[in-house]
Design an enzyme around this catalytic site. Sequence first.
Site, PDB file in Angstrom:
ATOM      1  CB  SER A 141      -1.173   0.181   1.336  1.00  0.00           C
ATOM      2  OG  SER A 141      -1.451   1.341   1.268  1.00  0.00           O
ATOM      3  CE1 TYR A 154      -4.745  -1.994   4.277  1.00  0.00           C
ATOM      4  CE2 TYR A 154      -3.550  -0.194   4.112  1.00  0.00           C
ATOM      5  CZ  TYR A 154      -4.151  -1.164   3.553  1.00  0.00           C
ATOM      6  OH  TYR A 154      -4.315  -1.103   2.182  1.00  0.00           O
TER       7      TYR A 154
END
Length: 249
Positions: A141, A154
């Site tokens: 990400s 995350y």
Amino acid sequence: MVNGRTVLYTGAAGGLGLETTVLLLRRGATVVAVDNDPAKVAQLQAAAADETTGRLVVSQADLSDLAAFRTELDRLLGEVGRFDVVINNAAIYPSKPFEDFTVEDHQLVQRVNVDAGIVAVQAALPGMRAAGRGRIINISSITISGGWANLSPYVASKAALIGLTRAWAREFGPYGITVNAIAPGAFPTDAEKIHPDPEGYDRMVLDAQAIKRRGSADDIAAAIAFFAADEASFITGQTLHVNGGWVMA
């Protein structure tokens, strides 16, 4: 070329997964799509109806239960033979200030976003080694580059996938197995619903990017298909940033 290959794809029916699944099917792959959202699975099956000819296998496994996931993978291997490509894409992304996360919250994110990928690779590795080839693609990400608050579990999980990409690339390379990561930028998917001001967020994204359009699932699908193909056999241990020039690395 992915024609005739079998792909294990977690999160295959999600916002970035559906288009990739359809593209891989269109190019002749069999896709074992793991996704536990029934509505999204139905959308995937409808979207892929003209491409499948029996080459879409759906599993609604719960990735938070690692033992059950491994049992399901063994069952699927009995059905399809081996996994030539593993795409670790499934993720959860709870959002709140760091001090509000419990250790158990962190562990759940790690279990789904990272540990399930480890289980998938462990299941696929024997077949890849026997075949003398394999492709592992970890979806990281843009958030690992900083700039996003309230997503610490995350972000930590996506950074862990980069480390595993490099470790696995070194360890599995002698067997003809490549391991690469893709770090998507900001794409208009369900993940963006965590932002309270969608229009403001959209403006912020476009201001930050060098390319002044929002990314599409097709952009990610093309990157994944490249890493999955035979033509990428001399690329390993790399992270490809697909973010419109937001972060340049």
